[in-house]
Design a protein around this motif. Structure first.
Motif, PDB file in Angstrom:
ATOM      1  N   ALA A   1     -29.140 -28.871   7.664  1.00  0.00           N
ATOM      2  CA  ALA A   1     -28.337 -28.173   8.671  1.00  0.00           C
ATOM      3  C   ALA A   1     -27.162 -27.434   8.044  1.00  0.00           C
ATOM      4  O   ALA A   1     -26.707 -26.411   8.568  1.00  0.00           O
ATOM      5  CB  ALA A   1     -27.833 -29.163   9.718  1.00  0.00           C
ATOM      6  N   SER A   2     -26.667 -27.906   6.920  1.00  0.00           N
ATOM      7  CA  SER A   2     -25.496 -27.292   6.280  1.00  0.00           C
ATOM      8  C   SER A   2     -25.826 -25.961   5.608  1.00  0.00           C
ATOM      9  O   SER A   2     -24.932 -25.145   5.371  1.00  0.00           O
ATOM     10  CB  SER A   2     -24.905 -28.245   5.241  1.00  0.00           C
ATOM     11  N   GLY A   3     -27.080 -25.777   5.243  1.00  0.00           N
ATOM     12  CA  GLY A   3     -27.449 -24.587   4.492  1.00  0.00           C
ATOM     13  C   GLY A   3     -27.058 -24.652   3.028  1.00  0.00           C
ATOM     14  O   GLY A   3     -27.175 -23.657   2.303  1.00  0.00           O
ATOM     15  N   ALA A   4     -26.588 -25.807   2.551  1.00  0.00           N
ATOM     16  CA  ALA A   4     -26.174 -25.966   1.161  1.00  0.00           C
ATOM     17  C   ALA A   4     -27.376 -25.875   0.231  1.00  0.00           C
ATOM     18  O   ALA A   4     -28.493 -26.279   0.585  1.00  0.00           O
ATOM     19  CB  ALA A   4     -25.458 -27.300   0.962  1.00  0.00           C
ATOM     20  N   VAL A   5     -27.143 -25.368  -0.975  1.00  0.00           N
ATOM     21  CA  VAL A   5     -28.222 -25.249  -1.941  1.00  0.00           C
ATOM     22  C   VAL A   5     -28.665 -26.629  -2.430  1.00  0.00           C
ATOM     23  O   VAL A   5     -29.816 -26.822  -2.845  1.00  0.00           O
ATOM     24  CB  VAL A   5     -27.790 -24.355  -3.123  1.00  0.00           C
TER      25      VAL A   5
ATOM     26  N   SER B   1     -37.679 -24.207  -5.456  1.00  0.00           N
ATOM     27  CA  SER B   1     -37.499 -22.809  -5.855  1.00  0.00           C
ATOM     28  C   SER B   1     -36.158 -22.578  -6.530  1.00  0.00           C
ATOM     29  O   SER B   1     -36.058 -21.782  -7.484  1.00  0.00           O
ATOM     30  CB  SER B   1     -37.637 -21.894  -4.634  1.00  0.00           C
ATOM     31  N   ASP B   2     -35.103 -23.276  -6.058  1.00  0.00           N
ATOM     32  CA  ASP B   2     -33.786 -23.106  -6.677  1.00  0.00           C
ATOM     33  C   ASP B   2     -33.765 -23.679  -8.088  1.00  0.00           C
ATOM     34  O   ASP B   2     -33.185 -23.087  -9.006  1.00  0.00           O
ATOM     35  CB  ASP B   2     -32.717 -23.780  -5.816  1.00  0.00           C
TER      36      ASP B   2
ATOM     37  N   GLY C   1     -34.210 -22.376 -14.357  1.00  0.00           N
ATOM     38  CA  GLY C   1     -34.825 -22.797 -15.616  1.00  0.00           C
ATOM     39  C   GLY C   1     -35.558 -24.106 -15.589  1.00  0.00           C
ATOM     40  O   GLY C   1     -36.096 -24.539 -16.626  1.00  0.00           O
ATOM     41  N   GLY C   2     -35.586 -24.799 -14.440  1.00  0.00           N
ATOM     42  CA  GLY C   2     -36.315 -26.057 -14.348  1.00  0.00           C
ATOM     43  C   GLY C   2     -35.610 -27.202 -15.046  1.00  0.00           C
ATOM     44  O   GLY C   2     -34.517 -27.062 -15.607  1.00  0.00           O
TER      45      GLY C   2
ATOM     46  N   ASP D   1     -26.649 -34.683 -14.197  1.00  0.00           N
ATOM     47  CA  ASP D   1     -26.306 -34.412 -12.802  1.00  0.00           C
ATOM     48  C   ASP D   1     -25.115 -33.459 -12.706  1.00  0.00           C
ATOM     49  O   ASP D   1     -25.085 -32.549 -11.878  1.00  0.00           O
ATOM     50  CB  ASP D   1     -26.036 -35.710 -12.039  1.00  0.00           C
ATOM     51  N   ASN D   2     -24.136 -33.652 -13.572  1.00  0.00           N
ATOM     52  CA  ASN D   2     -22.964 -32.778 -13.577  1.00  0.00           C
ATOM     53  C   ASN D   2     -23.352 -31.348 -13.953  1.00  0.00           C
ATOM     54  O   ASN D   2     -22.968 -30.385 -13.290  1.00  0.00           O
ATOM     55  CB  ASN D   2     -21.918 -33.325 -14.547  1.00  0.00           C
ATOM     56  N   ARG D   3     -24.142 -31.212 -15.007  1.00  0.00           N
ATOM     57  CA  ARG D   3     -24.536 -29.883 -15.466  1.00  0.00           C
ATOM     58  C   ARG D   3     -25.455 -29.205 -14.460  1.00  0.00           C
ATOM     59  O   ARG D   3     -25.342 -27.998 -14.199  1.00  0.00           O
ATOM     60  CB  ARG D   3     -25.226 -30.002 -16.832  1.00  0.00           C
ATOM     61  N   LEU D   4     -26.365 -29.957 -13.876  1.00  0.00           N
ATOM     62  CA  LEU D   4     -27.281 -29.408 -12.881  1.00  0.00           C
ATOM     63  C   LEU D   4     -26.509 -28.857 -11.682  1.00  0.00           C
ATOM     64  O   LEU D   4     -26.796 -27.758 -11.194  1.00  0.00           O
ATOM     65  CB  LEU D   4     -28.261 -30.486 -12.431  1.00  0.00           C
ATOM     66  N   GLY D   5     -25.520 -29.610 -11.211  1.00  0.00           N
ATOM     67  CA  GLY D   5     -24.716 -29.150 -10.097  1.00  0.00           C
ATOM     68  C   GLY D   5     -23.940 -27.892 -10.433  1.00  0.00           C
ATOM     69  O   GLY D   5     -23.844 -26.971  -9.612  1.00  0.00           O
ATOM     70  N   ALA D   6     -23.395 -27.836 -11.642  1.00  0.00           N
ATOM     71  CA  ALA D   6     -22.621 -26.660 -12.051  1.00  0.00           C
ATOM     72  C   ALA D   6     -23.493 -25.406 -12.075  1.00  0.00           C
ATOM     73  O   ALA D   6     -23.057 -24.323 -11.678  1.00  0.00           O
ATOM     74  CB  ALA D   6     -22.002 -26.902 -13.424  1.00  0.00           C
ATOM     75  N   VAL D   7     -24.740 -25.560 -12.527  1.00  0.00           N
ATOM     76  CA  VAL D   7     -25.638 -24.411 -12.595  1.00  0.00           C
ATOM     77  C   VAL D   7     -26.121 -24.006 -11.204  1.00  0.00           C
ATOM     78  O   VAL D   7     -26.121 -22.822 -10.844  1.00  0.00           O
ATOM     79  CB  VAL D   7     -26.830 -24.728 -13.523  1.00  0.00           C
ATOM     80  N   LEU D   8     -26.539 -24.980 -10.401  1.00  0.00           N
ATOM     81  CA  LEU D   8     -27.032 -24.654  -9.063  1.00  0.00           C
ATOM     82  C   LEU D   8     -25.931 -24.109  -8.149  1.00  0.00           C
ATOM     83  O   LEU D   8     -26.216 -23.370  -7.199  1.00  0.00           O
ATOM     84  CB  LEU D   8     -27.666 -25.890  -8.423  1.00  0.00           C
TER      85      LEU D   8
END
Length: 341
Positions: free
Chosen positions: A153-157, A210-211, A216-217, A228-235
């Motif tokens: 519902a938030s539309g967050a990535v 898809s995101d 880069g997967g 987790d920290n790096r993944l969040g920063a990239v996404l």
């Protein structure tokens, strides 16, 4: 009053203000959970559970994941140990009506073992919406439905949930977990309030296939300790990262004293590498060092001891209030909270 005393007193006072604000913001944040309405028809989700070796009560944790998911969801287990693989396969056999895949993972040339498993599990995923959770997570249907509803519902990535521990019986476990109430959760409440969330919490992460592929997967994050920290920063470059108002329950690791000290070192290194500014700011947000230094400069002055007492009291009250807000069993955590970093 000497300038150094003024600076130390100000730092100690700032830590008290920080904890008061963080406690209020955390309570308001968790209060949002009551307003979440389950989606009338949510899209199917693929749940990933990469298995950590030697997890106690593994079968119960896997069963809780399956029973909390909806019939249209998919569950993928990934294990690199034959004993863990057999437990996963046994759980799959007990739920023939559910869409469950068990992947026998090889040990790839990838530094992060969790990412190595996810690389091998992902080709089996059949849905666009993904939720990745740690082996220690204990899910229930209410958590899953609200977590998904809030995220979609938030539309967050992407979205992730903070965590509480269901069992912490020994002093080592209590020392290890008590710091969450005065370090992790206040920090999360402040980050969410200020809108500076550019990270995931690895215990429970949600994102779209898809995101992830667009950035880069999983392979892109294989060399990071704090993936987790790096993944969040990239996404976060593709949209907002949501910190959920739902809290996931984890079981506490059974630590020896050697395990405990090793874990403290690993946490400290992870925090320093993934968030250097936040790591340095702990010197102010905790206030202990400043208050102790203030006393050391003049132990005969009562006001210095009073300042130390206020900092310690704020620490205890913060931990107790946050424990109630998070439904975190606080009994036995009073002395560990004073000692925890």
């Amino acid at each position: 009053m000497p300038f150094l005393d003024i600076a130390l007193f100000a730092a100690a006072g700032a830590s008290v203000i920080y904890h008061v604000l963080a406690t209020v913001w955390l309570r308001r944040w968790m209060g949002e959970s009551a307003r979440i309405q389950p989606l009338p028809s949510r899209p199917p989700v693929t749940f990933f559970r990469p298995i950590k070796r030697g997890t106690p009560g593994l079968q119960h944790k896997l069963e809780s994941l399956i029973l909390s998911s909806a019939p249209g969801d998919q569950v993928i287990f990934g294990a690199d140990e034959i004993a863990d693989f057999e437990i996963c396969a046994g759980v799959r056999e007990r739920h023939p009506a559910r869409d469950i895949s068990v992947v026998r993972c090889e040990r790839l040339e990838i530094a992060n073992p969790k990412i190595a498993k996810l690389v091998q599990m992902s080709p089996h995923a059949r849905h666009e919406h993904w939720i990745i959770s740690d082996t220690e997570a204990i899910f229930d249907a209410g958590f899953v439905e609200k977590f998904c509803a809030e995220w979609i519902a938030s539309g967050a990535v992407g979205s992730s949930a903070g965590y509480r521990f269901a069992d912490a019986a020994t002093l080592r476990q209590r020392l290890d977990k008590a710091s969450m109430l005065v370090t992790m959760w206040p920090g999360l409440a402040v980050a969410r309030r200020l809108g500076v969330v550019r990270f995931f919490l690895g215990a429970c992460m949600a994102m779209k296939k898809s995101d992830l592929e667009a950035v880069g997967g999983w392979e892109r994050f294989g060399d990071f300790l704090a993936e987790d920290n790096r993944l969040g920063a990239v996404l976060a470059s593709r949209g907002r990262i949501l910190l959920s108002s739902e809290v996931v329950t984890l079981s506490a690791d059974d630590l020896s004293w050697l395990d405990y000290f090793r874990h403290q070192q690993r946490v400290a290194v992870t925090c320093r590498v993934s968030s250097p500014a936040g790591y340095l700011a702990m010197g102010i947000t905790h206030g202990y060092a400043a208050a102790i230094a203030l006393v050391a400069r003049g132990p005969d002055a009562g006001w210095r001891w009073l300042a130390l007492g206020v900092v310690a009291g704020a620490r205890l009250l913060t931990a107790a209030a946050n424990a109630r807000t998070l439904n975190f069993r606080y009994g036995g955590f009073i002395l560990p909270t004073l000692a925890a970093s």
